[in-house]
Design a protein around this motif. Structure first.
Motif, PDB file in Angstrom:
ATOM      1  N   GLN A  85       0.769  -1.129   0.001  1.00 57.46           N
ATOM      2  CA  GLN A  85       0.123  -0.244  -0.157  1.00 57.46           C
ATOM      3  C   GLN A  85       0.928   1.270   0.097  1.00 57.46           C
ATOM      4  N   LYS A  86       1.995   1.233   0.799  1.00 61.10           N
ATOM      5  CA  LYS A  86       2.917   2.386   0.674  1.00 61.10           C
ATOM      6  C   LYS A  86       3.310   2.777  -0.560  1.00 61.10           C
ATOM      7  N   THR A  87       3.947   1.396  -1.217  1.00 60.22           N
ATOM      8  CA  THR A  87       4.450   1.532  -2.551  1.00 60.22           C
ATOM      9  C   THR A  87       3.531   2.129  -3.680  1.00 60.22           C
ATOM     10  N   LEU A  88       2.184   1.862  -3.342  1.00 58.84           N
ATOM     11  CA  LEU A  88       1.134   2.224  -4.291  1.00 58.84           C
ATOM     12  C   LEU A  88       0.871   3.773  -4.070  1.00 58.84           C
ATOM     13  N   ASP A  89       0.671   4.149  -2.608  1.00 58.38           N
ATOM     14  CA  ASP A  89       0.565   5.565  -2.606  1.00 58.38           C
ATOM     15  C   ASP A  89       1.751   6.305  -3.145  1.00 58.38           C
ATOM     16  N   ARG A  90       3.002   6.005  -2.915  1.00 53.39           N
ATOM     17  CA  ARG A  90       4.167   6.488  -3.362  1.00 53.39           C
ATOM     18  C   ARG A  90       3.991   6.717  -5.081  1.00 53.39           C
ATOM     19  N   LEU A  91       3.450   5.716  -5.483  1.00 58.19           N
ATOM     20  CA  LEU A  91       3.552   5.811  -7.030  1.00 58.19           C
ATOM     21  C   LEU A  91       2.102   6.520  -7.470  1.00 58.19           C
ATOM     22  N   GLY A  92       1.481   6.830  -6.764  1.00 57.80           N
ATOM     23  CA  GLY A  92      -0.051   7.383  -7.185  1.00 57.80           C
ATOM     24  C   GLY A  92      -0.858   6.504  -7.519  1.00 57.80           C
ATOM     25  N   ILE A  93      -0.907   5.092  -7.277  1.00 56.56           N
ATOM     26  CA  ILE A  93      -1.595   4.290  -7.909  1.00 56.56           C
ATOM     27  C   ILE A  93      -2.922   3.780  -7.018  1.00 56.56           C
ATOM     28  N   ASP A  94      -4.004   3.800  -7.744  1.00 56.51           N
ATOM     29  CA  ASP A  94      -5.170   3.878  -6.740  1.00 56.51           C
ATOM     30  C   ASP A  94      -5.650   2.266  -6.702  1.00 56.51           C
ATOM     31  N   ALA A  95      -5.265   1.512  -7.652  1.00 55.72           N
ATOM     32  CA  ALA A  95      -6.003   0.146  -7.732  1.00 55.72           C
ATOM     33  C   ALA A  95      -5.063  -0.787  -8.697  1.00 55.72           C
ATOM     34  N   VAL A  96      -5.018  -2.039  -8.299  1.00 56.01           N
ATOM     35  CA  VAL A  96      -4.448  -3.081  -9.081  1.00 56.01           C
ATOM     36  C   VAL A  96      -5.051  -4.063  -9.733  1.00 56.01           C
ATOM     37  N   ILE A  97      -4.690  -4.452 -11.109  1.00 62.82           N
ATOM     38  CA  ILE A  97      -5.405  -5.508 -11.735  1.00 62.82           C
ATOM     39  C   ILE A  97      -4.323  -6.647 -11.829  1.00 62.82           C
ATOM     40  N   ALA A  98      -4.720  -7.763 -11.040  1.00 58.56           N
ATOM     41  CA  ALA A  98      -3.670  -8.883 -11.199  1.00 58.56           C
ATOM     42  C   ALA A  98      -4.152  -9.679 -12.111  1.00 58.56           C
ATOM     43  N   ILE A  99      -3.331 -10.168 -13.024  1.00 60.45           N
ATOM     44  CA  ILE A  99      -3.520 -11.234 -14.006  1.00 60.45           C
ATOM     45  C   ILE A  99      -2.840 -12.489 -13.780  1.00 60.45           C
ATOM     46  N   GLY A 100      -3.406 -13.458 -13.158  1.00 59.66           N
ATOM     47  CA  GLY A 100      -2.697 -14.904 -13.037  1.00 59.66           C
ATOM     48  C   GLY A 100      -3.643 -15.848 -12.532  1.00 59.66           C
ATOM     49  N   GLY A 101      -3.011 -16.932 -12.271  1.00 63.24           N
ATOM     50  CA  GLY A 101      -3.738 -18.296 -11.884  1.00 63.24           C
ATOM     51  C   GLY A 101      -4.120 -18.570 -10.337  1.00 63.24           C
TER      52      GLY A 101
ATOM     53  N   GLY B 244      -6.873  -4.777   2.665  1.00 62.93           N
ATOM     54  CA  GLY B 244      -7.249  -3.434   2.260  1.00 62.93           C
ATOM     55  C   GLY B 244      -6.804  -3.022   0.924  1.00 62.93           C
ATOM     56  N   ILE B 245      -6.139  -3.829   0.248  1.00 64.12           N
ATOM     57  CA  ILE B 245      -5.884  -3.374  -1.059  1.00 64.12           C
ATOM     58  C   ILE B 245      -6.989  -3.383  -2.009  1.00 64.12           C
ATOM     59  N   ARG B 246      -7.124  -2.139  -2.883  1.00 62.20           N
ATOM     60  CA  ARG B 246      -7.999  -2.196  -3.936  1.00 62.20           C
ATOM     61  C   ARG B 246      -7.725  -3.139  -5.171  1.00 62.20           C
ATOM     62  N   ILE B 247      -8.019  -4.135  -5.152  1.00 65.94           N
ATOM     63  CA  ILE B 247      -7.466  -4.968  -6.217  1.00 65.94           C
ATOM     64  C   ILE B 247      -8.621  -5.893  -6.817  1.00 65.94           C
ATOM     65  N   VAL B 248      -8.482  -6.159  -8.120  1.00 66.00           N
ATOM     66  CA  VAL B 248      -9.514  -7.080  -8.911  1.00 66.00           C
ATOM     67  C   VAL B 248      -8.597  -7.988  -9.675  1.00 66.00           C
ATOM     68  N   GLY B 249      -9.181  -8.771 -10.491  1.00 70.23           N
ATOM     69  CA  GLY B 249      -8.206  -9.779 -11.062  1.00 70.23           C
ATOM     70  C   GLY B 249      -8.714 -10.142 -12.353  1.00 70.23           C
ATOM     71  N   VAL B 250      -7.931 -11.029 -13.196  1.00 69.52           N
ATOM     72  CA  VAL B 250      -8.189 -11.654 -14.301  1.00 69.52           C
ATOM     73  C   VAL B 250      -7.619 -13.021 -14.307  1.00 69.52           C
ATOM     74  N   PRO B 251      -8.586 -14.056 -14.375  1.00 68.01           N
ATOM     75  CA  PRO B 251      -8.005 -15.411 -14.208  1.00 68.01           C
ATOM     76  C   PRO B 251      -7.209 -16.047 -15.443  1.00 68.01           C
ATOM     77  N   LYS B 252      -5.919 -16.484 -15.493  1.00 71.18           N
ATOM     78  CA  LYS B 252      -5.128 -17.079 -16.378  1.00 71.18           C
ATOM     79  C   LYS B 252      -4.490 -18.253 -16.027  1.00 71.18           C
ATOM     80  N   THR B 253      -4.689 -19.260 -16.928  1.00 66.03           N
ATOM     81  CA  THR B 253      -4.016 -20.594 -16.813  1.00 66.03           C
ATOM     82  C   THR B 253      -4.307 -21.304 -18.243  1.00 66.03           C
ATOM     83  N   ILE B 254      -3.323 -21.653 -18.847  1.00 63.89           N
ATOM     84  CA  ILE B 254      -3.418 -22.632 -20.104  1.00 63.89           C
ATOM     85  C   ILE B 254      -4.076 -23.904 -19.486  1.00 63.89           C
TER      86      ILE B 254
END
Lengths: 342, 342, 342, 342
Positions: free
Chosen positions: A88-104, A118-128
């Motif tokens: 969260q500190k890193t996100l604040d430092r970079l001015g990033i409001d939300a994370v999209i995580a693409i993974g399995g 508390g992290i504002r995060i959403v995701g996209v499922p990914k796996t062959i």
């Protein structure tokens, strides 16, 4: 303006770039969002290693395999700067409001935990491997199946010319979806998957019956399949990495056993990494593009803690932990195809 | 023992042979059914022209394009021997208990009528255009989309080398599914479909905006698309056959208009018949195999008057007339992708 | 240090980028040369429009279709700044010592003239049509043949399913090499090329004989073929551009004539631009890479006025005017394959 | 009428069926010859196991991989019925006047000996490895190279996404032609072939230099390559069959060594049998067809003891023993491409 950081985590998967492109194009156009990319999966997030992602950067990416952001098996709780608070500190430092995580599976589980903290995060499922629940398919799977199917088509002619049994090992450590679909598409005479034990005797019976009617047996086996009678001996070989196909894998164990018990000359092929790279199929490009576009709506609606998924022809939303449940080939799907064996 | 006659009707479609194979292998193995094939679609049924279909005849067919039974646009109410009564007599004469009809909208409608008049008939939906309701996809569609997408990938490099606008016409007389999916997969800058009017002005605006940022516009147009401003003039050209792509079609009309209004050199390509022939994709082979297998259950259960369909990852059953309803690209699906244009 | 300007001229051709890459990598590494690229063919040379070309710019280009330099049909003697004297001034101004021109017949002829007027120029032959003399093959040809062959494979299943005659039009305005090779590879029942007249009567005889033994005729026709009996009528249609395939071309003329005279339903497909774009075959990548590497030797040796060419498996050198001679399909090569017709 | 027996011997090879088709179609049409096929290579000849081969049997075979005659590693001097005298008796008994043997080095050597002992025999060279002298290329090679190149294209995106070194093992026990061509086409950073020793130190230098400029190294290695420093240890592994790719081959030895010495994560893929099966490229179909047609002329002219070969674009004739000489990658061809490494 909402500033979003995207990351791609885990093994390579055809369609990652199409997700990134879909998100950036829709997010900027419709929601007025701004994007950056974290490099090498969670490492880039934990270490604050980002690159700008604007429309011009993502143009032309739909057909390109791999991920322009890089990927790794690094986890968000790894290293001195890991953990929700640091992130969260890193996100604040970079001015990033939300994370999209693409993974399995691992990404979904880690994202769930970050969301809980508390992290504002959403995701996209990914796996062959297609082994995530609550989505009909994951992107990358269709490409992997197509590649494996084309390999079966090629091996078939050689099997027929030499009257050999060809044994093809495809990916699938825990779930046999690639083997099931590619084997069905390629007209395999036996499909062996981790979820369903088959005895060597049964396998040899199928092989013999094919040989007896003058044809050449084609066996498709998922890397995670083991013969019940040899599980103990086999397990001592160890599995030394998550996504590394075991050269010297199950196909190499099976082929000589089949040859020994049936007298049919048998040859093993381990398809390996070519299943997870390169140009995605049209199906995967469309699915990945739609998922990438849809995940920006979750951010716009502040619907944190969810991932996008495919239900029929619709893009739906599911909880991180629903998706992280493993999706095995159900018995009825295996039995349905088992009719065609032999 | 139930004796079943299979027919394939209408335009060629990758996966027809996989349906036939799936039905014969499962029907003989599980239900103890026996199969014959009617030649050339309904003609073979009306004229009693059949060939035997046993397991050995259908082996190896999953990967083979076309239909070993032949197909035609002949209808079951056509000719002196057509109509339910005559057909029933022919079936009785040949000792055939039930009919599996594999075909599109017209076949579904005719099958419905035959069923209403007492014929024991079930069906498998087939169209590369994907325009049948109550099924997520029809087999053949994925192959057509893949072929069109690969064509876009090729045209793109030529567009870029020459700074040209490439206009690709794909199949889709009434519904724009192939254009929508291939255009999305190929990263088209405009997708034009019969269901959604776009003005020449709007199209040229997209083309110009792509050109202005130094790229080469790619326009994908379904054969059934017409420009509102020229519908009258255009309609006088006539549509002279059901499945014949109009060489000299809409792409040829559009390209010079775009060139004239934008100053961007434009070139037309009409993809035509190569969209509907040849080796099916793995997706289509799996879908077709599963549909072929499932339709034998309908016969075994005497569940006449139904067709098999894809719902999510499940094979479902629907009424003939449900399926025959046309399925157009819904406005929200088009608007979803329209965001990416320009 | 020698500073070299590269240009790509004429129609798009798979392998252009591989030539550029091969030249820059070898030239910088072995000969200590430096490279720039002229944009859009001769236009960039005439107008002095250049971009730097270093090793990092050309990495990864072997597999990429098209040309990163752009191409056009502009000629070196065109416009107020054209002509050898002006071009020499431009080269001097830009500090460019030598020109590598990659192009077809027109480029070879123009290069010859520039060389005669003192320009230090060498060349690489390029045409998908394969119609340049003194080289076994030109790069791009193999890719075009492969694409056309895959199209024939697809059309064949549809022809068989419908008992139709499929007529495929491929590129080749003056020489029938693509038709000859693709038709041979695809097992065509008639191959029609500009160099060898065949009467409609003969064509229909082949079609009929195929139909009579229960198969579906496949006719492959080069765009430049004309029926002797209709040359006059046909010629009035005009040829309005150099590389634009004539939608509404010879296939569209032939198909209805065949249908009328034989009673076999016939369908035309015009393959068009997809023959000249996209990822090159391995053969073309290797050939293009070797030609690009070899042409830097000519510069290093100041062997102006020559082009590189393929003789057997060797890269050779030939004069500009030797290469510019058209290479037609010789009668014995056509007769060799004509044996397989019908 | 001359009655000819055809056999296909040795490993599977795309284009075998095209040779058979070309021979039968031309032989029957032009020379009035008649054909039978020996089953499973020399075994069918030695044991007199034949099937009829008429025009209808070979139609449509140009695009079909494998061989309808079957193949094996059986030799003509093997078994109680082997040897020239016995074979001549068998030929007499079957009324066969001449033999066309399609095979590789071993077949050429055996054919030479049979010819010396009075058998009327001619040949067609066949090997995917391209390692026969006095022919520019052998059919099957182009297909193998194309398959390996497509694999490199796929592995490249995964290498880039993970910053890994990908090591691809392709066929080539004694000659590195497939590695050389596919590696060149795929833009490999190192190509390792049996003919040319490279030290592990040199390989790691290339890998490191690629990594240092931020890219992912691609290493293509022929199965017959060995590291000088480990030849002794390695040789103890043994080579247990002629055409069986060694799963657990050189790529699996190299990848961990590279990783250990450079710190770059490395992954091995062994392409294996998919290189020698399936649909041939257009190039191989044309070459195989022309060779098949030409070999019937040798029979017609009673030009025994010769094989057909490719010289430039011409089909030539060479002695059996000329062809049987191994053709290695010459040093200048390797050095030419080595410039591009690193």
């Amino acid at each position: 303006m909402t500033r979003i950081g995207i990351l791609t985590s885990g093994g390579d998967c055809p369609g990652l770039n199409a997700v990134i492109r879909g998100a950036v194009l829709k997010g900027t156009e419709v929601h007025g969002q701004e994007f950056v990319g974290f490099l090498d999966g969670w490492r880039g997030l934990v270490e604050g290693d980002v690159i700008p992602l604007d429309r011009s950067r993502v143009r032309g990416l739909a057909q390109q395999g791999g991920t322009i952001l890089g990927t790794s098996r690094f986890g968000p709780y790894q290293g001195p700067d890991g953990g929700a608070q640091n992130i969260q500190k890193t996100l604040d430092r970079l001015g990033i409001d939300a994370v999209i995580a693409i993974g399995g599976e691992g990404t979904a589980a880690a994202s769930k935990r970050l969301f809980g903290e508390g992290i504002r995060i959403v995701g996209v499922p990914k796996t062959i491997d297609n082994d995530l629940s609550h989505t009909d398919y994951t992107f990358g799977f269709d490409t992997a199946v197509e590649i494996a199917t084309v390999a079966i088509d090629r091996l078939r002619t050689t099997g027929n010319s030499h009257k050999r049994c060809m044994v093809l090992e495809v990916m699938g450590r825990h779930a046999g979806w690639i083997a099931l679909h590619a084997g069905t598409a390629g007209g395999a005479h036996a499909i062996l998957i981790p979820e369903h034990p088959e005895s060597l005797e049964q396998i040899c019976e199928w092989v013999t019956s094919v040989r007896d009617r003058g044809r050449s047996p084609m066996v498709v086996v998922a890397e995670g399949f083991t013969l019940p009678e040899m599980e103990e001996a086999y397990s001592t070989k160890g599995l030394d990495g998550f996504d590394r196909p075991r050269l010297g894998g199950i196909a190499e164990v099976l082929a000589p056993l089949i040859e020994k018990h049936t007298g049919v000359e048998a040859r093993a092929t381990v398809l390996g990494h070519i299943q997870r790279g390169g140009v995605p199929t049209a199906f995967d490009r469309v699915l990945a593009t739609r998922l990438g576009m849809a995940v920006t709506d979750l951010v716009a609606e502040e619907d944190w803690g969810h991932m996008v998924a495919l239900h029929g022809t619709d893009i739906a939303r599911v909880d991180f932990d629903e998706l992280a449940e493993p999706k095995y080939v159900p018995d009825e799907r295996y039995q349905e195809m088992r009719i065609l064996f032999g």
